[in-house]
Design a protein around this motif. Structure first.
Motif, PDB file in Angstrom:
ATOM      1  N   ASP A 243      11.572 -38.272 -19.594  1.00 29.78           N
ATOM      2  CA  ASP A 243      11.451 -38.403 -18.139  1.00 29.78           C
ATOM      3  C   ASP A 243      10.706 -39.705 -17.830  1.00 29.78           C
ATOM      4  O   ASP A 243       9.946 -40.202 -18.652  1.00 29.78           O
ATOM      5  CB  ASP A 243      10.663 -37.205 -17.569  1.00 29.78           C
ATOM      6  CG  ASP A 243      11.418 -35.889 -17.712  1.00 29.78           C
ATOM      7  OD1 ASP A 243      12.597 -35.842 -17.341  1.00 29.78           O
ATOM      8  OD2 ASP A 243      10.813 -34.922 -18.209  1.00 29.78           O
TER       9      ASP A 243
ATOM     10  N   ASN B  33      17.706 -38.277 -15.887  1.00 27.72           N
ATOM     11  CA  ASN B  33      18.600 -38.301 -14.730  1.00 27.72           C
ATOM     12  C   ASN B  33      20.034 -38.613 -15.153  1.00 27.72           C
ATOM     13  O   ASN B  33      20.994 -37.981 -14.705  1.00 27.72           O
ATOM     14  CB  ASN B  33      18.128 -39.327 -13.705  1.00 27.72           C
ATOM     15  CG  ASN B  33      16.897 -38.874 -12.953  1.00 27.72           C
ATOM     16  OD1 ASN B  33      16.753 -37.696 -12.637  1.00 27.72           O
ATOM     17  ND2 ASN B  33      15.994 -39.795 -12.672  1.00 27.72           N
TER      18      ASN B  33
ATOM     19  N   THR C 298      23.099 -35.778 -15.231  1.00 28.89           N
ATOM     20  CA  THR C 298      24.281 -36.037 -14.402  1.00 28.89           C
ATOM     21  C   THR C 298      25.549 -35.967 -15.238  1.00 28.89           C
ATOM     22  O   THR C 298      26.555 -35.365 -14.827  1.00 28.89           O
ATOM     23  CB  THR C 298      24.164 -37.410 -13.726  1.00 28.89           C
ATOM     24  OG1 THR C 298      22.979 -37.449 -12.924  1.00 28.89           O
ATOM     25  CG2 THR C 298      25.372 -37.686 -12.838  1.00 28.89           C
TER      26      THR C 298
ATOM     27  N   ILE D  34      23.887 -34.235  -9.534  1.00 27.56           N
ATOM     28  CA  ILE D  34      22.710 -33.786 -10.266  1.00 27.56           C
ATOM     29  C   ILE D  34      22.073 -32.644  -9.489  1.00 27.56           C
ATOM     30  O   ILE D  34      22.050 -32.667  -8.245  1.00 27.56           O
ATOM     31  CB  ILE D  34      21.715 -34.954 -10.473  1.00 27.56           C
ATOM     32  CG1 ILE D  34      20.616 -34.552 -11.466  1.00 27.56           C
ATOM     33  CG2 ILE D  34      21.134 -35.447  -9.164  1.00 27.56           C
ATOM     34  CD1 ILE D  34      19.748 -35.728 -11.919  1.00 27.56           C
TER      35      ILE D  34
ATOM     36  N   TRP E  64      25.223 -37.305  -6.135  1.00 30.13           N
ATOM     37  CA  TRP E  64      24.150 -38.277  -6.331  1.00 30.13           C
ATOM     38  C   TRP E  64      24.772 -39.648  -6.566  1.00 30.13           C
ATOM     39  O   TRP E  64      25.544 -39.843  -7.508  1.00 30.13           O
ATOM     40  CB  TRP E  64      23.298 -37.856  -7.538  1.00 30.13           C
ATOM     41  CG  TRP E  64      22.014 -38.602  -7.683  1.00 30.13           C
ATOM     42  CD1 TRP E  64      21.085 -38.841  -6.716  1.00 30.13           C
ATOM     43  CD2 TRP E  64      21.486 -39.185  -8.884  1.00 30.13           C
ATOM     44  NE1 TRP E  64      20.007 -39.520  -7.231  1.00 30.13           N
ATOM     45  CE2 TRP E  64      20.235 -39.746  -8.568  1.00 30.13           C
ATOM     46  CE3 TRP E  64      21.950 -39.275 -10.201  1.00 30.13           C
ATOM     47  CZ2 TRP E  64      19.448 -40.404  -9.502  1.00 30.13           C
ATOM     48  CZ3 TRP E  64      21.165 -39.913 -11.140  1.00 30.13           C
ATOM     49  CH2 TRP E  64      19.929 -40.480 -10.788  1.00 30.13           C
TER      50      TRP E  64
ATOM     51  N   ASP F  49      23.309 -42.749  -7.175  1.00 26.37           N
ATOM     52  CA  ASP F  49      22.346 -43.738  -7.661  1.00 26.37           C
ATOM     53  C   ASP F  49      23.036 -44.897  -8.371  1.00 26.37           C
ATOM     54  O   ASP F  49      22.683 -46.050  -8.198  1.00 26.37           O
ATOM     55  CB  ASP F  49      21.357 -43.056  -8.604  1.00 26.37           C
ATOM     56  CG  ASP F  49      20.340 -44.025  -9.164  1.00 26.37           C
ATOM     57  OD1 ASP F  49      19.561 -44.576  -8.372  1.00 26.37           O
ATOM     58  OD2 ASP F  49      20.328 -44.240 -10.396  1.00 26.37           O
TER      59      ASP F  49
ATOM     60  N   THR G 245      12.866 -33.567 -15.107  1.00 25.71           N
ATOM     61  CA  THR G 245      14.317 -33.374 -15.105  1.00 25.71           C
ATOM     62  C   THR G 245      14.825 -32.983 -16.486  1.00 25.71           C
ATOM     63  O   THR G 245      15.821 -32.268 -16.617  1.00 25.71           O
ATOM     64  CB  THR G 245      15.016 -34.669 -14.634  1.00 25.71           C
ATOM     65  OG1 THR G 245      14.535 -35.014 -13.332  1.00 25.71           O
ATOM     66  CG2 THR G 245      16.524 -34.492 -14.571  1.00 25.71           C
TER      67      THR G 245
END
Length: 533
Positions: A29, A34, A38, A53, A58, A60, A446
């Motif tokens: 993390d 992340n 995903t 996610i 999401w 990003d 996460t």
């Protein structure tokens, strides 16, 4: 035939280096998890178009990194090794491509080989080759884009090279967004203006190349707009591109010298030779290859210096031209009899070995560092002996080999334990396989969601506002009020990081929970059976 064999050996040896110990390196993390989560959700849901996610869309990053991770998960299973495989694969491909391109522009096998060795053993390059992020993939596509553009400007069959450049730019845009096209465009345009070869603009802007770029890059973006409308544009282009360029996410890092300090460090142990190469370029201003590579590296640094948000990895693409400049300079140095000039290599190499040795004081691990200290001492002694008395001709190869050996030791004894302190992998193994309620208090992990498969909300107070402010859109983890979570009396667990443990114990509801396990700075609390609320 010999060239192909060399490229194959380079690829296999570098791939082995970059994949080493990956199966033991947990997802950490807050960044790696992340991407991994995903891609995992992409595989489990079967939706390979819209990244999501925690069960929510999401935006990003574009789709490329998630596709590569998801394919790797399908082949190897959802494992740590699979998550790190794409970065290692693309990094090995970049090292091999460096050799190929070096041969093309310098027509010198020694220079090409030195350049590839420099890239593979540069500090930031081998670190990012093991990380679950986009940078190694973007690095590969951006390198191909700018390399092919140069070959297209200087060689016959230019349209093929330029078209390949546009195709690679399309893949870069699918990896990181508009910067995959904007930065190469600025670099090639600035080179044409510096060289005053205005006619080259005709070679760069060709319809087949532009068409190839659109065929590769446009369909996913068009489909995403059809599926998600302005929400996709506002989040992806607005928050994650325009806002990062104009508003500093980390204001303390927004200083003009940020990359001037970090980039030389990222090139260790070769940073001294990179500085030395600038003097070589000044003496050989007629060399279009050197001018192009210098413009490529410097403009990349300037471009990201002008951006408000700064990350250590942003100028990573400048390492490709830097490695070629360093390889060329090392080749020139090997033809000289001046021993003093090699201090430009020896001093940074010794500094790196000392840095690796000192890092043991800051890495929590039960492993012994004795062999690393012995290795560092022997390596420094060997470098000094070569510098002062021995044959310095093979000093670059010796330093490359020493760097690989020391890095492997550092990965095993240092990076793995360090990643474990930033991962919930161990504590997730303590959770029930199913039918439990899990929440997170304080700092959110996460990786706990990735490893456990549970939906884990972050506990908040009722009066606590949801994530507000400029960067609110970045935080997509689910939340639940403490009252809602504790009102359900079924089997419940809470994950609490050690730094949040005191605050947790001061919460009135914490009396309902008892610690059952602590792993790597995270404590797992279980609800006490039949507790009288």
């Amino acid at each position: 035939m010999a060239k192909r064999l060399t490229m194959l050996l380079l690829f296999l040896s570098s791939l082995t280096f970059f994949l080493s110990f990956n199966a033991s390196l947990p997802i950490s993390d807050p960044v790696e998890s992340n991407y991994a989560l995903t891609a995992k959700e992409m595989v489990l849901t079967g939706d390979w178009m819209s990244p999501q996610i925690y069960g929510h869309y999401w935006f990003d990053k574009p789709i490329m990194v998630y596709w590569l991770l998801a394919i790797s998960f399908k082949i190897f299973g959802i494992t740590d090794f699979a998550a790190r495989f794409p970065a290692g694969l693309f990094s090995a491909a970049s090292v091999t491509f460096t050799y190929w391109f070096g041969q093309k522009i310098f027509s010198n096998t020694k220079t090409a080989l030195l350049s590839s060795l420099v890239l593979a053993t540069s500090l930031e390059f081998w670190v990012l080759a093991k990380m679950v992020i986009t940078d190694s993939i973007l690095f590969f596509y951006t390198s191909i884009t700018l390399a092919m553009l140069y070959l297209g400007l200087k060689n016959t069959g230019s349209k093929w090279y330029v078209s390949l450049a546009y195709m690679a730019a399309g893949l870069a845009v699918l990896t990181k967004g508009p910067v995959g096209l904007v930065l190469p465009g600025l670099i090639i345009c600035s080179y044409i203006m510096i060289s005053r070869q205005w006619q080259l603009f005709r070679k760069v802007f060709i319809l087949p190349g532009i068409f190839a770029f659109l065929i590769i890059a446009a369909p996913w973006y068009v489909k995403m707009y059809q599926l998600h409308g302005t929400n996709f544009l506002d989040t992806f282009l607005g928050l994650h591109n325009y806002l990062r360029a104009t508003v500093s996410e980390h204001p303390k890092d927004n200083v003009f010298y940020y990359y001037l300090v970090l980039f030389p460090i990222s090139l260790l142990p070769w940073s001294g030779i990179f500085i030395k190469s600038m003097g070589v370029v000044r003496k050989e201003l007629s060399s279009s290859q050197l001018i192009y590579l210098t413009n490529w590296s410097i403009l990349t640094i300037i471009f990201y210096t002008m951006m408000a948000t700064k990350y250590p990895t942003y100028v990573f693409p400048a390492s490709f031209p830097a490695a070629l400049l360093i390889g060329y300079t090392l080749g020139k140095m090997q033809s000289l009899k001046d021993r003093k000039v090699w201090w430009w290599l020896s001093i940074p190499a010794i500094a790196l070995l000392l840095l690796i040795s000192l890092s043991s004081r800051f890495i929590p691990t039960a492993a012994s560092w004795t062999m690393l200290y012995i290795g560092a001492f022997v390596s420094i002694a060997l470098i000094l002996w070569k510098q002062l008395k021995g044959n310095v001709y093979h000093l670059p190869q010796i330093i490359a080999i020493v760097t690989v050996i020391m890095n492997l030791f550092l990965i095993h004894n240092g990076l793995i334990p360090l990643a474990e302190t930033r991962s919930a992998k161990s504590i997730s193994a303590e959770l029930p396989a199913e039918r439990a309620r899990i929440a997170s208090y304080g700092e959110y992990s996460t990786s706990a969601v990735f490893y456990s498969g549970y939906n884990i909300p972050r506990l908040i107070h009722e009066e606590e506002p949801q994530q507000l402010g400029t960067w609110a859109g970045k935080y997509t983890m689910p939340t639940q009020t403490i009252r809602e979570f504790t009102s359900d009396t079924s089997m419940s667990y809470i994950l609490v990081s050690n730094k949040d443990n005191r605050n947790f114990m001061n919460e009135p509801f914490s009396k309902q929970f008892s610690p059952v396990a602590t792993r790597n700075a995270i404590t797992l609390y279980q609800r006490v059976a039949n507790h009288n609320d």
